[in-house]
Design an enzyme around this catalytic site. Sequence first.
Site, mmCIF file in Angstrom:
data_model
loop_
_atom_site.group_PDB
_atom_site.id
_atom_site.type_symbol
_atom_site.label_atom_id
_atom_site.label_comp_id
_atom_site.label_asym_id
_atom_site.label_seq_id
_atom_site.Cartn_x
_atom_site.Cartn_y
_atom_site.Cartn_z
ATOM 1 N N SER A 1 -9.489 1.599 3.283
ATOM 2 C CA SER A 1 -8.604 2.512 2.437
ATOM 3 C C SER A 1 -7.574 1.484 1.525
ATOM 4 O O SER A 1 -7.116 2.020 0.661
ATOM 5 C CB SER A 1 -7.799 3.600 3.278
ATOM 6 O OG SER A 1 -6.866 2.959 4.051
ATOM 7 N N SER B 1 -9.470 -0.580 7.652
ATOM 8 C CA SER B 1 -9.058 -0.568 6.288
ATOM 9 C C SER B 1 -8.356 -1.831 5.922
ATOM 10 O O SER B 1 -8.360 -2.153 4.984
ATOM 11 C CB SER B 1 -8.094 0.475 6.209
ATOM 12 O OG SER B 1 -8.694 2.035 6.365
ATOM 13 N N LYS C 1 1.016 -1.272 -0.143
ATOM 14 C CA LYS C 1 0.074 0.129 -0.083
ATOM 15 C C LYS C 1 0.882 1.417 -0.046
ATOM 16 O O LYS C 1 1.858 1.463 0.612
ATOM 17 C CB LYS C 1 -0.993 -0.076 1.371
ATOM 18 C CG LYS C 1 -2.049 1.276 1.267
ATOM 19 C CD LYS C 1 -2.936 0.998 2.557
ATOM 20 C CE LYS C 1 -3.856 1.828 2.719
ATOM 21 N NZ LYS C 1 -4.835 1.587 4.014
#
Length: 589
Positions: free
Chosen positions: A155, A179, A81
């Site tokens: 997210s 997330s 990420k």
Amino acid sequence: MIRLDRIRAATIAQAVKAGQTTAIAVAEETLECLAAYDSIQPQIWISRASPEQLLDAARAIDARIAAGEVLPLAGVPFAVKDNIDVAGFETTAACPAFGYLPDASATVVERLLAAGALCVGKTNLDQFATGLNGTRSPYGAPRNAYNLAYVSGGSSSGSSSAVAAGLVAFALGTDTAGSGRVPAAFQHLIGFKPSKGRWSNRGLVPACRTLDCISVFTDDIADARLIDAVVAGFDAADAYSKPLANRPLERKTIGVPRRDQRMFFGDGEAEYLYDRALEKLGELGEVVEIDYAPLQEAAQLLYSGPWVAERTAALASLLASNPDAIDPTVREVVSPGLEIGAVDLFNGIYRLAELKRHADQLWNSIDLMAFPTTGTTYRVAELQAAPIALNSALGFYTNFVNLLDMAALAIPAGMRGNATGFGITLIGPADTDAALLDIADAYLAVADLPSLPPLDLEGKMQTVKLAVVGAHLKDMPLHWQLTSRNATFVGAFETAPTYRLYAMADSVPPKPALVHSTDGAAIAVEVYELGVAEFGSFVVEVPAPLAIGTVTLADGTSVKGFVSEPRALTGAEDITSLGGWRAYIASRA
């Protein structure tokens, strides 16, 4: 080439170590898959290794194996990420104006690379990890790999989609409010959120620094356990790291929210799948209802209380110097933190301590909790239309976990008719991570989950299932209204035993009225699938007193179907005992 099956880290590493394949061969296959899937979802990625860089890294792994190194993740492709540092890649947190080139990789990335894993690139996210849906990024909105109309979850959106699509074996995400769990639920994945401090956060762009956890998405529990074995452990360079500990769970008493406190936001399929998951968990231990209200109050502190200011603190410089660089929704979420004072913050800390004491006492009567990961899911277009309200719904069951210092593991628990996943999250006290992995193995062994649906490669999953009960049945007078819209026959089913069927008076052609009733019976129906636009045009033609509502089938799934207004029963004949419209027509003949 697109892989038809997801790939597993342990399988790849074992094959590379045994000489059955090479890291170079794995990298070459990965490059083919990436190139093919770029035509479908290029927005999964913010930056990626070039083919030459990936192949060079793979050669180095093969050379290390040849030299006798023991590499637990030999040749395993993974993604990171883009709020986690990887040397050689810019870190943007999905905000180009924020981007920087780090001097070194994050501790967790260093440990993965040392174990022989192959970093493919950096994935998209809700900007600054603020959101649970995946639509808040200037790089685009990653979609659910199984139904491109729906959100990936966030997210950690790109990371989850990369694993779901089989592009990498695992991907690092982060988890502050859910997330690392919400995207796992939507895309049929394992989402492992370690206890705070179990994995180092050095090299992570903070969202809420006291709450953040780096997490991982995998295809199975074994891979989550493998990644944890590689990266967990104390890191003196991280002020919030703590010594590794593994706390057992002696009993198997499972706490779940009281039925009157459960929220599914109109998603009947999710409610049914949760009830089914609880039945299966009941085979492993005692399921008891608990009062969710104190946990939910703690959850509200994250976005409706002073912890908003912690997100603001992470973005204070950019908010002051270049606020327009921040996504408008993210800016709307974090800006109120500028107005939160120290008094509000300390009062929030005091209340959280009281709520944590309550939560800690819960562990005297239960060993773990099993909550829905989310109560529902949404289409991308819906989140873009109502970005804050719908995002809040996605966090209903997740926001309290890090605030109350708990470990959590999101696991699959079923599939909706639209191919999106439903999941549950096992939640335990801090340091019960290994025990939760063991319980998840036991649950998945008895859960009898359906096979994974095929990937949505053409964006054709924007369809609606419709149950018809009378004149629209095959060979009936109005069936043409379905065939003219290219409706696909799904199958013949029965409703749940909670309906009564009536033959309406003076209806031309003859039509039935299906009515929900507590003393009903199962009624025969046929289910068809239509495109969203075709379904809309069909609904327009439905004449009163009939209407289109939601019908529950015998297996608990929900589809759209014919229902009726009360006036439809004026002079109508109750034909419930016949079990369906065809039997009624046959009786008249």
